[in-house]
Design a protein around this motif. Structure first.
Motif, short mmCIF file in Angstrom:
data_model
loop_
_atom_site.label_atom_id
_atom_site.label_comp_id
_atom_site.label_asym_id
_atom_site.label_seq_id
_atom_site.Cartn_x
_atom_site.Cartn_y
_atom_site.Cartn_z
N ASP A 1 8.94 14.34 4.29
CA ASP A 1 9.05 13.04 4.96
C ASP A 1 8.49 13.13 6.38
N ASP B 1 13.92 3.02 6.17
CA ASP B 1 13.53 4.36 6.62
C ASP B 1 14.33 5.42 5.88
N SER B 2 15.64 5.23 5.79
CA SER B 2 16.51 6.20 5.09
C SER B 2 16.14 6.29 3.61
N LEU C 1 13.22 5.55 2.27
CA LEU C 1 11.91 6.20 2.15
C LEU C 1 12.06 7.72 2.23
N ARG C 2 12.89 8.18 3.15
CA ARG C 2 13.09 9.63 3.30
C ARG C 2 13.78 10.22 2.06
N ILE D 1 5.83 8.31 6.73
CA ILE D 1 6.86 7.26 6.71
C ILE D 1 6.31 6.01 7.40
N THR D 2 5.59 6.19 8.51
CA THR D 2 4.98 5.06 9.22
C THR D 2 4.00 4.33 8.32
N ILE E 1 5.89 2.24 5.82
CA ILE E 1 6.43 1.03 6.46
C ILE E 1 5.32 0.02 6.70
N ASP F 1 14.07 -2.48 13.64
CA ASP F 1 14.92 -1.42 13.09
C ASP F 1 14.75 -1.38 11.57
N TYR F 2 14.12 -0.34 11.10
CA TYR F 2 13.91 -0.17 9.66
C TYR F 2 14.94 0.79 9.08
N GLU G 1 6.69 12.11 9.70
CA GLU G 1 6.79 10.84 10.43
C GLU G 1 5.58 9.94 10.20
#
Length: 155
Positions: free
Chosen positions: A35, A21-22, A24-25, A40-41, A44, A16-17, A37
């Motif tokens: 943003d 994740d939030s 980064l967005r 974002i991947t 990460i 769970d990032y 997907e």
């Protein structure tokens, strides 16, 4: 992957990032980029690599998102400073120093010894690393060589 080959009966639990994740967005929004997907991947994946490696290369064609990937991750990690990180510990602020190694000589980049005067002259990178090592904070420092890969400076 290799884990599933070695342990075929074990199912990997997804990580769970959430906060990363939030962040980064939110960083994408601040930097004026979408943003997506896949992007974002990649951010990460870059984060995961920085956790287990001291040095790495972002390689790809021109305008493929390498620079925005590390800038987005830098902004996200800096925004999360002090919060619990995914793999343990806490996120730290990130400072980036960018050098184009093809624009200067190897002596200017790394430093060099003058055979006539027997004096050492620090290069740009050695000066940056020395300043980073002398800092008293726990912030991360990334030293980026932004330019075409060259067999001389890559070693």
């Amino acid at each position: 992957g290799i884990v599933s080959d070695l342990f075929p009966k074990i199912k990997e639990e997804p990580i769970d990032y959430g906060t990363l994740d939030s962040s980064l967005r939110a960083s994408c929004q601040k930097l004026g980029i979408k943003d997506v997907e896949g992007f974002i991947t990649k951010c990460i994946q870059l984060y995961e690599t920085t956790v287990v490696r001291h040095g790495l290369m972002l390689v790809g064609p021109t305008c493929s998102g390498k620079t925005m990937c590390y800038k987005t991750l830098q902004a996200a990690m800096t925004a999360l400073k002090g919060e619990p990180a995914v793999g343990g510990g806490v996120y730290e602020a990130v400072h980036v120093s960018v050098v184009n190694p093809k624009s200067i000589t190897m002596g200017q980049l790394y430093g060099e010894f003058d055979l006539l005067t027997h004096e050492w002259t620090d290069g740009i990178l050695s000066t940056l690393v020395r300043e980073g090592a002398a800092s008293t904070d726990s912030d991360k420092r990334w030293y980026m060589f932004d330019g075409p890969v060259d067999a001389v400076w890559i070693e």
